[in-house]
Design a protein around this motif. Structure first.
Motif, PDB file in Angstrom:
ATOM      1  N   THR A 114       0.803  -1.217   0.000  1.00 42.91           N
ATOM      2  CA  THR A 114       0.000   0.000   0.000  1.00 42.91           C
ATOM      3  C   THR A 114       0.837   1.269   0.000  1.00 42.91           C
ATOM      4  O   THR A 114       1.440   1.639   1.009  1.00 42.91           O
ATOM      5  CB  THR A 114      -0.903   0.020   1.245  1.00 42.91           C
ATOM      6  OG1 THR A 114      -0.090  -0.192   2.393  1.00 42.91           O
ATOM      7  CG2 THR A 114      -1.942  -1.062   1.188  1.00 42.91           C
ATOM      8  N   ASN A 115       0.911   1.910  -1.141  1.00 43.13           N
ATOM      9  CA  ASN A 115       1.460   3.261  -1.218  1.00 43.13           C
ATOM     10  C   ASN A 115       2.842   3.375  -0.579  1.00 43.13           C
ATOM     11  O   ASN A 115       3.124   4.273   0.200  1.00 43.13           O
ATOM     12  CB  ASN A 115       0.493   4.249  -0.546  1.00 43.13           C
ATOM     13  CG  ASN A 115       0.745   5.675  -0.985  1.00 43.13           C
ATOM     14  OD1 ASN A 115       1.311   5.921  -2.036  1.00 43.13           O
ATOM     15  ND2 ASN A 115       0.322   6.604  -0.161  1.00 43.13           N
ATOM     16  N   ASN A 116       3.701   2.373  -0.910  1.00 40.84           N
ATOM     17  CA  ASN A 116       5.084   2.361  -0.395  1.00 40.84           C
ATOM     18  C   ASN A 116       5.161   2.275   1.130  1.00 40.84           C
ATOM     19  O   ASN A 116       6.157   2.631   1.729  1.00 40.84           O
ATOM     20  CB  ASN A 116       5.848   3.600  -0.871  1.00 40.84           C
ATOM     21  CG  ASN A 116       6.004   3.611  -2.383  1.00 40.84           C
ATOM     22  OD1 ASN A 116       6.194   2.566  -2.997  1.00 40.84           O
ATOM     23  ND2 ASN A 116       5.910   4.783  -2.981  1.00 40.84           N
ATOM     24  N   ALA A 117       4.095   1.775   1.757  1.00 41.50           N
ATOM     25  CA  ALA A 117       4.098   1.536   3.211  1.00 41.50           C
ATOM     26  C   ALA A 117       4.508   2.776   3.987  1.00 41.50           C
ATOM     27  O   ALA A 117       5.357   2.730   4.874  1.00 41.50           O
ATOM     28  CB  ALA A 117       4.999   0.352   3.552  1.00 41.50           C
ATOM     29  N   ARG A 118       3.929   3.903   3.643  1.00 45.42           N
ATOM     30  CA  ARG A 118       4.248   5.129   4.348  1.00 45.42           C
ATOM     31  C   ARG A 118       3.810   5.054   5.805  1.00 45.42           C
ATOM     32  O   ARG A 118       2.997   4.219   6.189  1.00 45.42           O
ATOM     33  CB  ARG A 118       3.591   6.324   3.653  1.00 45.42           C
ATOM     34  CG  ARG A 118       4.145   6.605   2.266  1.00 45.42           C
ATOM     35  CD  ARG A 118       3.585   7.881   1.699  1.00 45.42           C
ATOM     36  NE  ARG A 118       2.138   7.900   1.692  1.00 45.42           N
ATOM     37  CZ  ARG A 118       1.417   8.929   1.260  1.00 45.42           C
ATOM     38  NH1 ARG A 118       2.009  10.019   0.826  1.00 45.42           N
ATOM     39  NH2 ARG A 118       0.097   8.861   1.262  1.00 45.42           N
ATOM     40  N   PHE A 119       4.338   5.962   6.601  1.00 38.84           N
ATOM     41  CA  PHE A 119       4.083   5.936   8.042  1.00 38.84           C
ATOM     42  C   PHE A 119       2.590   6.000   8.362  1.00 38.84           C
ATOM     43  O   PHE A 119       2.076   5.207   9.150  1.00 38.84           O
ATOM     44  CB  PHE A 119       4.814   7.102   8.711  1.00 38.84           C
ATOM     45  CG  PHE A 119       4.462   7.266  10.169  1.00 38.84           C
ATOM     46  CD1 PHE A 119       4.979   6.415  11.122  1.00 38.84           C
ATOM     47  CD2 PHE A 119       3.590   8.278  10.576  1.00 38.84           C
ATOM     48  CE1 PHE A 119       4.648   6.553  12.460  1.00 38.84           C
ATOM     49  CE2 PHE A 119       3.253   8.418  11.912  1.00 38.84           C
ATOM     50  CZ  PHE A 119       3.788   7.557  12.860  1.00 38.84           C
ATOM     51  N   ASP A 121       0.100   5.269   6.483  1.00 34.21           N
ATOM     52  CA  ASP A 121      -0.570   4.070   5.989  1.00 34.21           C
ATOM     53  C   ASP A 121      -0.436   2.925   6.988  1.00 34.21           C
ATOM     54  O   ASP A 121      -1.395   2.213   7.284  1.00 34.21           O
ATOM     55  CB  ASP A 121       0.022   3.682   4.638  1.00 34.21           C
ATOM     56  CG  ASP A 121      -0.610   2.425   4.073  1.00 34.21           C
ATOM     57  OD1 ASP A 121      -1.832   2.445   3.829  1.00 34.21           O
ATOM     58  OD2 ASP A 121       0.113   1.438   3.887  1.00 34.21           O
ATOM     59  N   TRP A 205      -6.776   3.506  -2.205  1.00 32.19           N
ATOM     60  CA  TRP A 205      -5.845   4.416  -2.863  1.00 32.19           C
ATOM     61  C   TRP A 205      -6.065   4.430  -4.374  1.00 32.19           C
ATOM     62  O   TRP A 205      -6.008   5.488  -5.027  1.00 32.19           O
ATOM     63  CB  TRP A 205      -4.410   4.007  -2.542  1.00 32.19           C
ATOM     64  CG  TRP A 205      -3.368   4.841  -3.211  1.00 32.19           C
ATOM     65  CD1 TRP A 205      -2.553   4.482  -4.251  1.00 32.19           C
ATOM     66  CD2 TRP A 205      -3.035   6.200  -2.908  1.00 32.19           C
ATOM     67  NE1 TRP A 205      -1.730   5.511  -4.596  1.00 32.19           N
ATOM     68  CE2 TRP A 205      -1.999   6.592  -3.798  1.00 32.19           C
ATOM     69  CE3 TRP A 205      -3.500   7.123  -1.964  1.00 32.19           C
ATOM     70  CZ2 TRP A 205      -1.433   7.849  -3.775  1.00 32.19           C
ATOM     71  CZ3 TRP A 205      -2.937   8.387  -1.949  1.00 32.19           C
ATOM     72  CH2 TRP A 205      -1.922   8.744  -2.831  1.00 32.19           C
TER      73      TRP A 205
END
Length: 227
Positions: A114-119, A121, A205
């Protein structure tokens, strides 16, 4: 056992605020089912339909186990409108733990790109998972507090629900998911606009970005016509 059971027994009646809150909380399975029906009507996504199918199968397994074991409830007289006299395992506990464990697996195994596993997220997934597990525990606790079940009945209900969730998740991923593209291509699926999003790691997303791009495209076209 009916999903509408939320009455306080005489022993818990009166000014017991926590009892009333737990009684309303025990209606959570009703809200979950309503939520699923709403999602299916408006989203028509095969994995959501499969999730609901697993919940219904879980309910069938619970009914079967109850009628095989035939262990009575602890309440006796306090609850005269209970749908079934058997309490092992608790269907509320089994339902909520199936829902929570399956959702947990979906969040961490299905939505793993998911979306580069951002914080943020990762944060919302952790918070949502903790909320689901807390809800399952509180519903299970409410069944004991309200004298509908014993601790062993909600414990085994939770274990049964968790194991069913793991088994159904594996079955969905390994057996059903490869069939979803073919099912989505059926004429009846196309007629009812049933879709397969199993190859999209984060549907939320994806829908956001596609909708935003389409809105901007239409806005540009509208602006061009007005000039």
């Amino acid at each position: 056992m009916g999903r509408g059971e939320a009455a306080l027994p005489p022993q818990r009646a009166g000014s017991d605020l926590s009892g009333h809150l737990l009684a309303y909380l025990s209606l959570s399975p009703v809200f979950v089912i309503v939520g699923f029906v709403t999602l299916i009507i408006f989203k028509r996504e095969l994995h959501t339909i499969s999730f609901l199918g697993g919940l219904l199968l879980n309910e069938g397994v619970n009914w079967l186990i109850k009628n095989v074991i035939q262990e009575p409830r602890p309440c006796g007289g306090p609850h005269t409108a209970v749908g079934t006299k058997y309490g092992m395992p608790s269907s509320h506990s089994q339902f909520m733990w199936f829902f929570s464990v399956y959702s947990f697996l979906f969040l961490y195994l299905r939505m793993h790109q998911t979306n580069n596993a951002r914080f943020l997220d990762l944060l919302w997934r952790h918070v949502l998972s903790l909320g689901l597990l807390a809800a399952a525990f509180l519903v299970s606790y409410s069944r004991v507090y309200l004298l509908y079940h014993t601790w062993s009945q909600v414990l085994y209900g939770g274990i049964a629900g968790g194991l069913m969730a793991i088994a159904w998740f594996i079955f969905t991923q390994e057996v059903l998911t490869p069939l979803f593209p073919r099912i989505a291509a059926w004429p009846i699926s196309e007629f009812f606009l049933i879709r397969d999003t199993s190859l999209i790691p984060n549907v939320l997303w994806f829908e956001y970005t596609v909708t935003r791009a389409e809105a901007r495209n239409r806005q540009r076209k509208l602006g061009t016509k007005l000039q």
